[in-house]
Design a protein around this motif. Structure first.
Motif, PDB file in Angstrom:
ATOM      1  N   TYR A  69      -9.435  44.920  23.041  1.00  0.00           N
ATOM      2  CA  TYR A  69      -8.398  44.090  23.673  1.00  0.00           C
ATOM      3  C   TYR A  69      -7.976  42.962  22.742  1.00  0.00           C
ATOM      4  N   LEU A  88      -3.440  48.749  23.531  1.00  0.00           N
ATOM      5  CA  LEU A  88      -3.497  48.431  24.962  1.00  0.00           C
ATOM      6  C   LEU A  88      -3.378  49.691  25.815  1.00  0.00           C
ATOM      7  N   ILE A  91      -6.755  51.358  25.880  1.00  0.00           N
ATOM      8  CA  ILE A  91      -7.661  50.660  26.802  1.00  0.00           C
ATOM      9  C   ILE A  91      -7.379  51.078  28.241  1.00  0.00           C
ATOM     10  N   HIS A  98      -8.109  47.545  33.953  1.00  0.00           N
ATOM     11  CA  HIS A  98      -8.094  46.393  33.036  1.00  0.00           C
ATOM     12  C   HIS A  98      -6.757  45.676  33.219  1.00  0.00           C
ATOM     13  N   ALA A 101      -5.045  43.718  30.281  1.00  0.00           N
ATOM     14  CA  ALA A 101      -4.401  44.603  29.308  1.00  0.00           C
ATOM     15  C   ALA A 101      -3.074  45.115  29.863  1.00  0.00           C
TER      16      ALA A 101
END
Length: 201
Positions: A69, A88, A91, A98, A101
């Motif tokens: 991140y 991102l 992720i 998340h 993000a």
């Protein structure tokens, strides 16, 4: 065991309360949901205690994700926005929950001129109930970039509701009202800005 005992003593006082201004009425809640948000903060909601189970992963188990991140944020700061976006997105493929993000990805897509993608990303975040004032402000910017000024205005109003002490949403609401020659909107924004500026003195 001793550390746990000390922690329990520290948190034995009254629980923290969220800093929501007031519980929204039914009409306001309906308007918020019509914009794509899951709902609104409840002024009587209590935050969980430090030792209460939340169902969230332990930070120590997510260090690789945290590094990824911040690597994405550093790439964005260095002008490598596409690398940041890809980081991102990776992720979020691994952990759709998340929310930081997701929020940052929406903003990065918007800054890249991909307003439609940004809006879709941010609306998905808003629908989870994890929207921040930055989510609302970036949704407003995305809608304006797509030529939907009334939708942009609605999101700026939601941003103002989320962050009651911020001048930014009312400055943007004033700008939009001037752009569409909305005298009533201009007067409302100017009045609210005057109150906020006086409160900040």
């Amino acid at each position: 065991a001793k550390l746990r005992e000390q922690l329990m003593q520290t948190i034995s006082g009254p629980k923290l309360r969220t800093n929501a201004a007031q519980r929204p009425n039914a009409a306001l809640l309906a308007r918020i949901k019509s914009l794509g948000y899951a709902g609104a903060a409840d002024g009587v909601m209590q935050l969980p205690g430090p030792l209460e189970a939340t169902g969230l992963p332990r930070p120590r188990d997510r260090m690789s994700e945290l590094r990824a991140y911040y690597a994405a944020l550093l790439n964005d700061a260095a002008g490598q926005r596409e690398a940041a976006i890809q980081g991102l997105q990776t992720i979020l493929r691994d952990n759709p929950a998340h929310y930081a993000a997701a929020d940052y990805l929406g903003a990065a897509l918007l800054e890249s001129g991909r307003a439609a993608e940004a809006e879709a990303m941010l609306l998905r975040l808003a629908s989870t109930g994890r929207a921040r004032s930055t989510t609302a402000s970036n949704l407003a910017r995305a809608c304006e970039a797509l030529g939907r000024l009334q939708d942009a205005r609605a999101h700026w109003l939601e941003c103002a509701r989320m962050n009651t002490q911020s001048l930014l949403p009312w400055k943007e609401l004033l700008r939009l009202a001037e752009r569409i020659n909305d005298t009533a909107g201009q007067n409302e924004a100017r009045a609210r800005l005057q109150v906020l500026e006086q409160e900040s003195l």
